[in-house]
Design a protein around this motif. Structure first.
Motif, PDB file in Angstrom:
ATOM      1  N   CYS A  13      -6.965  -2.788   6.730  1.00  0.00           N
ATOM      2  CA  CYS A  13      -7.154  -1.541   7.476  1.00  0.00           C
ATOM      3  C   CYS A  13      -7.273  -0.350   6.524  1.00  0.00           C
ATOM      4  O   CYS A  13      -6.727  -0.353   5.417  1.00  0.00           O
ATOM      5  N   THR A  14      -7.993   0.669   6.968  1.00  0.00           N
ATOM      6  CA  THR A  14      -8.277   1.821   6.115  1.00  0.00           C
ATOM      7  C   THR A  14      -7.014   2.577   5.712  1.00  0.00           C
ATOM      8  O   THR A  14      -6.938   3.125   4.610  1.00  0.00           O
ATOM      9  N   SER A  54     -10.469  -8.943   1.986  1.00  0.00           N
ATOM     10  CA  SER A  54     -10.667  -7.547   1.574  1.00  0.00           C
ATOM     11  C   SER A  54     -11.308  -6.686   2.645  1.00  0.00           C
ATOM     12  O   SER A  54     -10.877  -5.552   2.892  1.00  0.00           O
ATOM     13  N   GLU A  55     -12.335  -7.217   3.296  1.00  0.00           N
ATOM     14  CA  GLU A  55     -13.046  -6.412   4.283  1.00  0.00           C
ATOM     15  C   GLU A  55     -12.271  -6.218   5.576  1.00  0.00           C
ATOM     16  O   GLU A  55     -12.690  -5.439   6.444  1.00  0.00           O
ATOM     17  N   ARG A  56     -11.142  -6.921   5.719  1.00  0.00           N
ATOM     18  CA  ARG A  56     -10.334  -6.796   6.937  1.00  0.00           C
ATOM     19  C   ARG A  56      -9.097  -5.902   6.748  1.00  0.00           C
ATOM     20  O   ARG A  56      -8.378  -5.630   7.712  1.00  0.00           O
ATOM     21  N   GLN A  63      -5.583   0.782   2.722  1.00  0.00           N
ATOM     22  CA  GLN A  63      -6.427   1.005   1.546  1.00  0.00           C
ATOM     23  C   GLN A  63      -6.215   2.401   0.971  1.00  0.00           C
ATOM     24  O   GLN A  63      -6.216   2.592  -0.251  1.00  0.00           O
ATOM     25  N   HIS A  75      -8.917 -11.670  11.395  1.00  0.00           N
ATOM     26  CA  HIS A  75      -8.105 -11.184  10.280  1.00  0.00           C
ATOM     27  C   HIS A  75      -7.304 -12.311   9.637  1.00  0.00           C
ATOM     28  O   HIS A  75      -6.800 -12.153   8.528  1.00  0.00           O
TER      29      HIS A  75
END
Length: 210
Positions: A133-134, A129-131, A137, A38
């Protein structure tokens, strides 16, 4: 007669846990210890300071330094407040006054550190961006009184990890420190990601009242 404000010098321990490396130490070319995914993987910068005896580059070291000292001072203030209990007041009023003054100074130090903490986190952990956390987001800042903010959730985890690292450092548990540091990097990165997410989502909106 004007009352003189008590002056509190940093303890030897506070100085010890976060300090710049000497020129001789820098000469060894130690790498920065930050390596969590991360955080972008292994940091390529050379170490220039130590926090809990772990080697950090200037950017990651400043973020770790602020976190370490903030936790130290906040925990110290909480510890003293337990002694200065309003439900069991001290018999000596002067002792109570001095304890309150120390707590006030410790809180002031936390505030001073906090003024640069967000910037230090954002510098140390650019968004991946892909790290993110949901939960961050999905967080909707348009929902009134939705709490807590994602940054607060991750900041609390980061603070707890700093406390564990301080205790491990006091006991000389270096292997434990190294394990906790990876978890701390993850939490710190998520704080930075959440700060950036909030800024982007609320940039053109009225100031939020929490």
């Amino acid at each position: 007669m004007t009352e003189r404000k008590l002056r509190l010098e940093p303890s030897a321990f506070a100085v010890e846990i976060a300090q710049e490396m000497t020129e001789a130490e820098r000469g060894y070319g130690l790498p920065c210890c930050v390596r969590h995914a991360h955080a972008g993987g292994q940091c390529k910068r050379a170490a220039s300071m130590r926090v809990y005896e772990l080697a950090f580059c200037e950017v990651h070291g400043e973020e770790a330094r602020i976190g370490a000292l903030s936790e130290l001072y906040d925990d110290a203030a909480t510890t003293i407040e337990r002694v200065d209990n309003p439900h069991a007041p001290l018999e000596n009023a002067e002792a109570g006054h001095l304890l309150s003054s120390v707590v006030e100074m410790l809180n002031e130090r936390c505030i001073e550190l906090g003024q640069s903490e967000d910037e230090a986190l954002l510098r140390a952990y650019p968004v991946i961006s892909e790290r993110v956390c949901t939960e961050t987001q999905a967080y909707d800042y348009d929902v009134v009184n939705e709490a807590p903010y994602p940054e607060d959730v991750h900041m609390n985890v980061r603070r707890e990890l700093h406390g564990l690292m301080r205790r491990a450092y006091e006991k000389g548990l270096i292997a434990t420190l190294e394990t906790l540091e990876e978890d701390r990097e993850e939490a710190s990165a998520q704080v930075a990601f959440a700060l950036d997410d909030r800024e982007r989502k609320t940039r053109s909106r009225p100031t939020l009242v929490r």
